[in-house]
Motif scaffolding. Structure first.
Motif, PDB file in Angstrom:
ATOM      1  N   SER A  67       0.812  -1.223   0.000  1.00 53.31           N
ATOM      2  CA  SER A  67       0.000   0.000   0.000  1.00 53.31           C
ATOM      3  C   SER A  67       0.842   1.268   0.000  1.00 53.31           C
ATOM      4  CB  SER A  67      -0.943   0.014   1.209  1.00 53.31           C
ATOM      5  OG  SER A  67      -1.816  -1.073   1.148  1.00 53.31           O
ATOM      6  N   ASP A  68       2.079   1.185   0.485  1.00 53.97           N
ATOM      7  CA  ASP A  68       2.956   2.356   0.485  1.00 53.97           C
ATOM      8  C   ASP A  68       3.257   2.853  -0.929  1.00 53.97           C
ATOM      9  OD1 ASP A  68       3.098   2.520   3.238  1.00 53.97           O
ATOM     10  OD2 ASP A  68       4.964   1.370   3.370  1.00 53.97           O
ATOM     11  N   ASN A  69       3.009   2.025  -1.927  1.00 56.36           N
ATOM     12  CA  ASN A  69       3.253   2.421  -3.315  1.00 56.36           C
ATOM     13  C   ASN A  69       2.095   3.214  -3.922  1.00 56.36           C
ATOM     14  OD1 ASN A  69       5.827   1.286  -3.490  1.00 56.36           O
ATOM     15  ND2 ASN A  69       4.978  -0.723  -3.956  1.00 56.36           N
ATOM     16  N   LEU A  70       1.002   3.359  -3.180  1.00 59.24           N
ATOM     17  CA  LEU A  70      -0.148   4.118  -3.667  1.00 59.24           C
ATOM     18  C   LEU A  70       0.067   5.612  -3.430  1.00 59.24           C
ATOM     19  CD1 LEU A  70      -2.988   1.905  -2.189  1.00 59.24           C
ATOM     20  CD2 LEU A  70      -2.282   2.011  -4.583  1.00 59.24           C
ATOM     21  N   TYR A  71      -0.515   6.420  -4.301  1.00 64.82           N
ATOM     22  CA  TYR A  71      -0.502   7.856  -4.086  1.00 64.82           C
ATOM     23  C   TYR A  71      -1.688   8.488  -4.798  1.00 64.82           C
ATOM     24  CZ  TYR A  71       1.751   8.067  -8.722  1.00 64.82           C
ATOM     25  OH  TYR A  71       2.054   7.925 -10.048  1.00 64.82           O
ATOM     26  N   LEU A  72      -2.046   9.670  -4.325  1.00 66.00           N
ATOM     27  CA  LEU A  72      -3.159  10.413  -4.890  1.00 66.00           C
ATOM     28  C   LEU A  72      -2.757  11.870  -5.024  1.00 66.00           C
ATOM     29  CD1 LEU A  72      -6.166  10.781  -5.708  1.00 66.00           C
ATOM     30  CD2 LEU A  72      -6.671  11.028  -3.276  1.00 66.00           C
ATOM     31  N   LYS A  83       2.986   2.926  -7.760  1.00 65.05           N
ATOM     32  CA  LYS A  83       4.305   2.627  -8.301  1.00 65.05           C
ATOM     33  C   LYS A  83       4.487   1.112  -8.306  1.00 65.05           C
ATOM     34  CE  LYS A  83       5.981   6.735  -6.043  1.00 65.05           C
ATOM     35  NZ  LYS A  83       6.678   7.188  -4.855  1.00 65.05           N
ATOM     36  N   LEU A  84       5.074   0.593  -9.376  1.00 62.28           N
ATOM     37  CA  LEU A  84       5.344  -0.837  -9.492  1.00 62.28           C
ATOM     38  C   LEU A  84       6.852  -1.081  -9.553  1.00 62.28           C
ATOM     39  CD1 LEU A  84       2.678  -1.811 -12.184  1.00 62.28           C
ATOM     40  CD2 LEU A  84       2.516  -2.050  -9.702  1.00 62.28           C
ATOM     41  N   PRO A  85       7.270  -2.278  -9.163  1.00 62.53           N
ATOM     42  CA  PRO A  85       8.696  -2.600  -9.259  1.00 62.53           C
ATOM     43  C   PRO A  85       9.190  -2.431 -10.697  1.00 62.53           C
ATOM     44  CG  PRO A  85       7.518  -4.298  -8.038  1.00 62.53           C
ATOM     45  CD  PRO A  85       6.486  -3.381  -8.620  1.00 62.53           C
ATOM     46  N   GLY A  86      10.471  -2.117 -10.843  1.00 56.85           N
ATOM     47  CA  GLY A  86      11.047  -1.972 -12.173  1.00 56.85           C
ATOM     48  C   GLY A  86      10.619  -0.691 -12.866  1.00 56.85           C
ATOM     49  N   LYS A  87      10.307   0.337 -12.107  1.00 57.12           N
ATOM     50  CA  LYS A  87       9.920   1.655 -12.617  1.00 57.12           C
ATOM     51  C   LYS A  87       8.574   1.654 -13.336  1.00 57.12           C
ATOM     52  CE  LYS A  87      14.611   3.327 -12.786  1.00 57.12           C
ATOM     53  NZ  LYS A  87      15.622   4.078 -13.488  1.00 57.12           N
ATOM     54  N   GLY A  88       7.747   0.641 -13.103  1.00 56.32           N
ATOM     55  CA  GLY A  88       6.413   0.613 -13.685  1.00 56.32           C
ATOM     56  C   GLY A  88       5.426   1.382 -12.824  1.00 56.32           C
ATOM     57  N   SER A  89       4.222   1.530 -13.334  1.00 63.56           N
ATOM     58  CA  SER A  89       3.159   2.186 -12.580  1.00 63.56           C
ATOM     59  C   SER A  89       1.804   1.772 -13.148  1.00 63.56           C
ATOM     60  CB  SER A  89       3.313   3.714 -12.636  1.00 63.56           C
ATOM     61  OG  SER A  89       3.206   4.179 -13.959  1.00 63.56           O
ATOM     62  N   VAL A  90       0.766   2.021 -12.365  1.00 61.23           N
ATOM     63  CA  VAL A  90      -0.593   1.727 -12.808  1.00 61.23           C
ATOM     64  C   VAL A  90      -1.518   2.838 -12.324  1.00 61.23           C
ATOM     65  CG1 VAL A  90      -1.099   0.246 -10.809  1.00 61.23           C
ATOM     66  CG2 VAL A  90      -2.455   0.000 -12.880  1.00 61.23           C
ATOM     67  N   GLU A  91      -2.414   3.256 -13.191  1.00 59.41           N
ATOM     68  CA  GLU A  91      -3.438   4.228 -12.818  1.00 59.41           C
ATOM     69  C   GLU A  91      -4.685   3.452 -12.410  1.00 59.41           C
ATOM     70  OE1 GLU A  91      -4.651   8.022 -15.078  1.00 59.41           O
ATOM     71  OE2 GLU A  91      -6.217   6.562 -15.562  1.00 59.41           O
ATOM     72  N   HIS A  92      -5.098   3.610 -11.161  1.00 66.82           N
ATOM     73  CA  HIS A  92      -6.336   2.979 -10.699  1.00 66.82           C
ATOM     74  C   HIS A  92      -7.536   3.805 -11.132  1.00 66.82           C
ATOM     75  CE1 HIS A  92      -4.334  -0.091  -8.304  1.00 66.82           C
ATOM     76  NE2 HIS A  92      -3.490   0.844  -7.942  1.00 66.82           N
ATOM     77  N   ALA A  93      -7.415   5.117 -10.993  1.00 69.02           N
ATOM     78  CA  ALA A  93      -8.507   6.013 -11.368  1.00 69.02           C
ATOM     79  C   ALA A  93      -7.967   7.435 -11.499  1.00 69.02           C
ATOM     80  CB  ALA A  93      -9.619   5.962 -10.326  1.00 69.02           C
ATOM     81  N   ARG A  94      -8.736   8.257 -12.197  1.00 72.38           N
ATOM     82  CA  ARG A  94      -8.383   9.667 -12.378  1.00 72.38           C
ATOM     83  C   ARG A  94      -9.423  10.526 -11.664  1.00 72.38           C
ATOM     84  NH1 ARG A  94      -4.795  11.976 -15.404  1.00 72.38           N
ATOM     85  NH2 ARG A  94      -4.406   9.985 -16.372  1.00 72.38           N
TER      86      ARG A  94
END
Length: 183
Positions: A67-72, A83-94
């Motif tokens: 959960s520490d990888n989440l941000y808003l 934030k994902l390992p290996g410099k990846g990321s995912v958008e949950h919502a805008r």
């Protein structure tokens, strides 16, 4: 295998649930979920926790497992991201609407819905209940094509969002009171 299903179903039934949780409507092309809970903290403190999902979102419902990888970014067009390992990321919502400390509205297909052809609108509304409590109401409306059928997945989404709402309540109620020394 059947005993495992019975065991886990029984364990889920023992979890506390929000004061009100409901799949309002579910059809193959979409669903609506509404949940609400009363938090024993003033609205400003609940809002401060709401905009910090890394403090209350369940790690089991993240892509990274942390959960520490989440941000808003709490402004219109802001991202509820991870934030994902290996410099990846995912958008949950805008974030499409924000009116502190009363309402936030996101557009996004959460969790496994991200792989489907759907649009989701997630709204959090905060209403003061006197000076010491806040009613938080969550609605999530999803429409589009879900291969398994939106009506089939709606109860699971309802369950996951119930956990998140309970986590928000617990985190807000256990947080120390924040005093604004700048005023």
């Amino acid at each position: 295998m059947r005993w495992q299903l019975t065991f886990w179903t029984s364990m889920i039934a023992l979890l506390p649930s929000p004061a009100a949780a409901e799949v309002v409507q579910a059809v193959p092309a979409g669903f609506e979920i509404t949940q609400s809970v009363t938090v024993d903290k003033p609205v400003d403190q609940v809002w401060a926790m709401l905009v910090a999902p890394q403090k209350w979102w369940d790690k089991e419902h993240t892509y990274s497992g942390d959960s520490d990888n989440l941000y808003l970014d709490p402004q219109a067009t802001g991202c509820f991201c991870e934030k994902l390992p290996g410099k990846g990321s995912v958008e949950h919502a805008r974030l499409v609407y924000i009116q502190p400390p009363a309402m936030m509205r996101f557009q996004g297909a959460l969790g496994p819905l991200q792989a489907e052809a759907v649009v989701g609108t997630l709204t959090y509304r905060l209403d003061a209940r006197g000076s010491r409590a806040t009613r938080v109401t969550l609605t999530y409306i999803v429409s589009g094509y879900v291969r398994a059928g939106a009506d089939v997945i709606a109860p699971k989404v309802d369950e996951v969002l119930a956990v998140q709402l309970l986590n928000l309540k617990a985190a807000a109620e256990s947080a120390a009171e924040v005093k604004d020394v700048g005023r």
